[in-house]
Scaffold this motif. Structure first.
Motif, PDB file in Angstrom:
ATOM      1  N   ALA A   1      -8.435 -16.869  -3.852  1.00  0.00           N
ATOM      2  CA  ALA A   1      -9.732 -16.509  -3.281  1.00  0.00           C
ATOM      3  C   ALA A   1      -9.589 -15.788  -1.941  1.00  0.00           C
ATOM      4  CB  ALA A   1     -10.579 -17.772  -3.098  1.00  0.00           C
ATOM      5  N   ILE A   2      -8.594 -16.158  -1.157  1.00  0.00           N
ATOM      6  CA  ILE A   2      -8.429 -15.590   0.175  1.00  0.00           C
ATOM      7  C   ILE A   2      -7.593 -14.316   0.148  1.00  0.00           C
ATOM      8  CG2 ILE A   2      -7.392 -16.029   2.450  1.00  0.00           C
ATOM      9  CD1 ILE A   2      -8.236 -19.015   1.955  1.00  0.00           C
ATOM     10  N   ASP A   3      -6.560 -14.280  -0.685  1.00  0.00           N
ATOM     11  CA  ASP A   3      -5.631 -13.154  -0.728  1.00  0.00           C
ATOM     12  C   ASP A   3      -5.449 -12.657  -2.162  1.00  0.00           C
ATOM     13  OD1 ASP A   3      -3.690 -11.278  -0.090  1.00  0.00           O
ATOM     14  OD2 ASP A   3      -2.078 -12.748   0.127  1.00  0.00           O
ATOM     15  N   PRO A   4      -6.525 -12.158  -2.784  1.00  0.00           N
ATOM     16  CA  PRO A   4      -6.420 -11.761  -4.195  1.00  0.00           C
ATOM     17  C   PRO A   4      -5.492 -10.574  -4.434  1.00  0.00           C
ATOM     18  CG  PRO A   4      -8.524 -11.066  -3.300  1.00  0.00           C
ATOM     19  CD  PRO A   4      -7.848 -11.913  -2.248  1.00  0.00           C
ATOM     20  N   ASP A   5      -5.251  -9.758  -3.407  1.00  0.00           N
ATOM     21  CA  ASP A   5      -4.396  -8.583  -3.564  1.00  0.00           C
ATOM     22  C   ASP A   5      -2.938  -8.861  -3.227  1.00  0.00           C
ATOM     23  OD1 ASP A   5      -6.573  -7.014  -4.336  1.00  0.00           O
ATOM     24  OD2 ASP A   5      -7.071  -6.567  -2.252  1.00  0.00           O
ATOM     25  N   ASP A   6      -2.594 -10.141  -2.986  1.00  0.00           N
ATOM     26  CA  ASP A   6      -1.232 -10.561  -2.664  1.00  0.00           C
ATOM     27  C   ASP A   6      -0.692  -9.816  -1.451  1.00  0.00           C
ATOM     28  OD1 ASP A   6       1.059 -12.090  -2.873  1.00  0.00           O
ATOM     29  OD2 ASP A   6       1.983 -10.778  -4.360  1.00  0.00           O
ATOM     30  N   LEU A   7      -1.504  -9.750  -0.398  1.00  0.00           N
ATOM     31  CA  LEU A   7      -1.069  -9.130   0.848  1.00  0.00           C
ATOM     32  C   LEU A   7       0.081  -9.914   1.469  1.00  0.00           C
ATOM     33  CD1 LEU A   7      -4.580  -8.356   2.368  1.00  0.00           C
ATOM     34  CD2 LEU A   7      -3.001  -6.729   1.335  1.00  0.00           C
ATOM     35  N   ALA A   8       0.169 -11.202   1.135  1.00  0.00           N
ATOM     36  CA  ALA A   8       1.227 -12.045   1.683  1.00  0.00           C
ATOM     37  C   ALA A   8       2.606 -11.533   1.334  1.00  0.00           C
ATOM     38  CB  ALA A   8       1.061 -13.485   1.180  1.00  0.00           C
ATOM     39  N   SER A   9       2.726 -10.789   0.259  1.00  0.00           N
ATOM     40  CA  SER A   9       4.034 -10.284  -0.155  1.00  0.00           C
ATOM     41  C   SER A   9       4.419  -8.990   0.557  1.00  0.00           C
ATOM     42  CB  SER A   9       4.059 -10.061  -1.671  1.00  0.00           C
ATOM     43  OG  SER A   9       3.169  -9.019  -2.010  1.00  0.00           O
ATOM     44  N   LEU A  10       3.481  -8.407   1.314  1.00  0.00           N
ATOM     45  CA  LEU A  10       3.762  -7.150   2.019  1.00  0.00           C
ATOM     46  C   LEU A  10       4.452  -7.419   3.357  1.00  0.00           C
ATOM     47  CD1 LEU A  10       0.363  -5.291   1.515  1.00  0.00           C
ATOM     48  CD2 LEU A  10       2.488  -4.976   0.231  1.00  0.00           C
ATOM     49  N   PRO A  11       5.276  -6.490   3.820  1.00  0.00           N
ATOM     50  CA  PRO A  11       5.856  -6.646   5.157  1.00  0.00           C
ATOM     51  C   PRO A  11       4.756  -6.497   6.207  1.00  0.00           C
ATOM     52  CG  PRO A  11       6.462  -4.525   4.217  1.00  0.00           C
ATOM     53  CD  PRO A  11       5.729  -5.280   3.141  1.00  0.00           C
ATOM     54  N   PRO A  12       4.890  -7.159   7.351  1.00  0.00           N
ATOM     55  CA  PRO A  12       3.847  -7.088   8.380  1.00  0.00           C
ATOM     56  C   PRO A  12       3.479  -5.666   8.777  1.00  0.00           C
ATOM     57  CG  PRO A  12       5.414  -8.810   8.918  1.00  0.00           C
ATOM     58  CD  PRO A  12       5.967  -8.082   7.717  1.00  0.00           C
ATOM     59  N   SER A  13       4.429  -4.731   8.758  1.00  0.00           N
ATOM     60  CA  SER A  13       4.119  -3.355   9.146  1.00  0.00           C
ATOM     61  C   SER A  13       3.144  -2.690   8.185  1.00  0.00           C
ATOM     62  CB  SER A  13       5.405  -2.533   9.232  1.00  0.00           C
ATOM     63  OG  SER A  13       6.032  -2.499   7.964  1.00  0.00           O
ATOM     64  N   ALA A  14       3.064  -3.168   6.963  1.00  0.00           N
ATOM     65  CA  ALA A  14       2.165  -2.583   5.974  1.00  0.00           C
ATOM     66  C   ALA A  14       0.751  -3.138   6.071  1.00  0.00           C
ATOM     67  CB  ALA A  14       2.697  -2.825   4.569  1.00  0.00           C
TER      68      ALA A  14
END
Length: 188
Positions: free
Chosen positions: A94-107
């Motif tokens: 619900a909070i991160d449906p696009d899986d932003l957690a897997s991206l590097p912080p610079s992205a």
């Protein structure tokens, strides 16, 4: 002009009723020039991108922790713990449906290149958590993790720009507090 008939009056009433019903729908489809256009949650224009990624990483860590704990605890306690882990999967989705957690912080910078007002992302936990060997130690580890997550969500919901995200993060925090209460009962 000829006198209106009953049929004309009914037609005009129906048209007026239709216009009254249609007006709110048309208003909802337009944006107020004073209000910013809505952004795609998690998209490049989302001011909460970093926050979504941070919480996504935290929830993923909790999911991994619960999966390991469920396997280590056995049937009875493991089943209860596995259900809480499933709730964390739902919060993460619900909070991160696009899986932003897997991206590097610079992205995670917004399109304007500005940093979000949310805190910087935390280090990603390992995918296979190390747990104590005793039941009491496992439950204590889960309890500590839930209490920390509940405290984090309270801070994170306040820093969210999107009111809907703030609501979901607050609900996730309440879920963490509820899981902590369950774990306290398991510990006694």
């Amino acid at each position: 002009m000829p006198n209106p008939t009953r049929r004309d009056a009914l037609r005009w009433s129906a048209a007026a009723a239709g216009a009254a019903l249609l007006a709110p729908a048309l208003t909802a489809c337009t944006t107020d020039p004073g209000q910013p256009a809505p952004t795609d949650p998690g998209g490049p224009e989302d001011p909460d991108r970093r926050l979504r990624a941070e919480i996504g990483r935290s929830e993923s860590g909790l999911v991994d922790l619960y999966a390991a704990a469920a396997a280590a605890l056995g049937a009875s306690d493991g089943a209860a713990v596995a259900l809480v882990g499933e709730r964390h999967k739902a919060y993460r989705q619900a909070i991160d449906p696009d899986d932003l957690a897997s991206l590097p912080p610079s992205a995670l910078a917004t399109a304007e290149g500005s940093a979000s007002t949310s805190p910087p992302p935390t280090a990603s936990p390992s995918s296979t958590p190390t747990l104590p060997s005793s039941r009491a130690g496992i439950v204590a580890t889960l309890l500590d993790a839930e209490q920390a997550a509940a405290a984090s969500r309270a801070t994170q919901c306040v820093s969210a720009v999107d009111p809907e995200l703030a609501r979901v993060v607050a609900l996730a925090g309440a879920g963490c507090a509820g899981a902590a209460a369950m774990l306290e009962a398991m510990a006694s």
